[in-house]
Write an enzyme that holds these catalytic residues in place. Structure first.
Site, PDB file in Angstrom:
ATOM      1  N   TYR A  52       0.820  -1.206   0.000  1.00 60.43           N
ATOM      2  CA  TYR A  52       0.000   0.000   0.000  1.00 60.43           C
ATOM      3  C   TYR A  52       0.858   1.261   0.000  1.00 60.43           C
ATOM      4  O   TYR A  52       0.662   2.157  -0.838  1.00 60.43           O
ATOM      5  CB  TYR A  52      -0.909   0.002   1.219  1.00 60.43           C
ATOM      6  CG  TYR A  52      -1.848   1.190   1.286  1.00 60.43           C
ATOM      7  CD1 TYR A  52      -2.941   1.276   0.425  1.00 60.43           C
ATOM      8  CD2 TYR A  52      -1.649   2.223   2.190  1.00 60.43           C
ATOM      9  CE1 TYR A  52      -3.802   2.360   0.471  1.00 60.43           C
ATOM     10  CE2 TYR A  52      -2.508   3.315   2.238  1.00 60.43           C
ATOM     11  CZ  TYR A  52      -3.589   3.372   1.381  1.00 60.43           C
ATOM     12  OH  TYR A  52      -4.437   4.453   1.422  1.00 60.43           O
ATOM     13  N   LYS A  91       1.282   3.991  -3.107  1.00 58.73           N
ATOM     14  CA  LYS A  91       0.810   5.368  -2.966  1.00 58.73           C
ATOM     15  C   LYS A  91       1.963   6.366  -3.109  1.00 58.73           C
ATOM     16  O   LYS A  91       1.783   7.465  -3.645  1.00 58.73           O
ATOM     17  CB  LYS A  91       0.105   5.548  -1.620  1.00 58.73           C
ATOM     18  CG  LYS A  91      -1.236   4.848  -1.517  1.00 58.73           C
ATOM     19  CD  LYS A  91      -2.248   5.407  -2.515  1.00 58.73           C
ATOM     20  CE  LYS A  91      -3.643   4.853  -2.283  1.00 58.73           C
ATOM     21  NZ  LYS A  91      -4.640   5.396  -3.224  1.00 58.73           N
TER      22      LYS A  91
END
Length: 294
Positions: A188, A192
């Site tokens: 994640y 990002k």
């Protein structure tokens, strides 16, 4: 995961009380500031994406909504039409990981509405923050990148020529997690972080449009629940999705185009950022990914 902002709003409900004066959407709603414009929102079947679609419709925009499932998009359309009966809403299902399906969805929206002014790239994915990276299923680990990074690229690629014609705006929904290095969150947080860098490249290569990477706050979305983020960080995710929706309207209004190519968090009062930090941000090229040695 916002700190508590100082809020001032003419809205009175508990939810709207979190919306501070600088991003109060009533200006856009009353003035219909997006009338004649078209906004395309991905991940619009629930949560943040659904709230953003509703806010643009209330501001007069025609909205194209996209996600994988037709039935959940229909629910979003019904909610919008209940609040804004004369809204123009089109449903364009697509898997963000499929560039061909994305191209069909975007071209379909442009054919239906005649133009494209705003793209909100909101779809997101993550594994639970509970397992070291080498113990993950490799395809599941990579799937997060396919959604969070490749998915945004696919929509930007399909929409760019239309946005160039209208000198449009893109908001890529990022995360404060892009700035973290949390154990067991590699898929994640790296994806990002890479998304933020992608935004910087898009801003360089396509000066006709304006693009922002945007942290929407600590919203208790289905993703946050499934990954147990509140437990991981020991905080309550209490920011309403409408807070992000209000800030998104503000970002694509044209007033804050000087933030082009940069990261912005809904936790920061955008008026204060402009008043107190704009000169320094532009002079020192801040709110972008860089190495600093002091």
């Amino acid at each position: 995961m916002c700190s508590e902002p100082t809020l001032s709003s003419t809205l009175t409900s508990d939810v709207w009380a979190r919306i501070y004066a600088a991003i109060d959407p009533q200006h856009h709603w009353k003035g219909q500031t997006y009338k004649g414009k078209v906004a395309f929102i991905t991940g619009a079947s629930r949560g943040i994406g659904r709230a953003i679609a509703l806010f643009y419709a209330k501001a007069g925009a025609s909205v194209a909504i996209s996600a994988r499932k037709q039935e959940t998009l229909q629910q979003t359309k019904d909610i919008i039409l209940e609040d804004v009966p004369h809204a123009q809403v089109g449903i364009f299902p697509a898997d963000v990981k499929d560039p061909d399906a994305v191209a069909v969805a975007v071209s379909g929206a442009v054919e239906y509405f005649g133009r494209l002014d705003v793209l909100i790239a909101n779809a997101g994915a993550s594994l639970a923050f509970d397992t070291p990276m080498v113990d993950r299923d490799a395809k599941m680990w990579w799937n997060t990148f396919e959604v969070n990074l490749f998915g945004v690229y696919n929509f930007v690629r399909a929409a760019m020529m239309h946005l160039q014609r209208t000198h449009g705006h893109i908001v890529a929904i990022s995360s404060i997690g892009a700035q973290f290095r949390s154990r067991f969150a590699s898929d994640y947080e790296i994806s990002k972080h890479a998304l933020n860098r992608l935004v910087e490249f898009i801003a360089q290569e396509y000066p006709e449009i304006k693009i922002f990477s945007f942290h929407p706050g600590g919203v208790r979305t289905e993703l946050a629940i499934s990954t147990r983020l509140e437990e991981k960080f020991g905080v309550e995710f209490s920011d309403p999705p409408e807070l992000a929706a209000a800030a998104t309207l503000c970002l694509t209004s044209g007033r804050y185009d000087w933030l082009n190519g940069r990261f912005y968090s809904v936790c920061w009062d955008i008026e204060e950022v402009e008043r107190d930090w704009k000169d320094k941000i532009l002079e020192k090229e801040l709110l972008v990914s860089k190495l600093a040695v002091s």
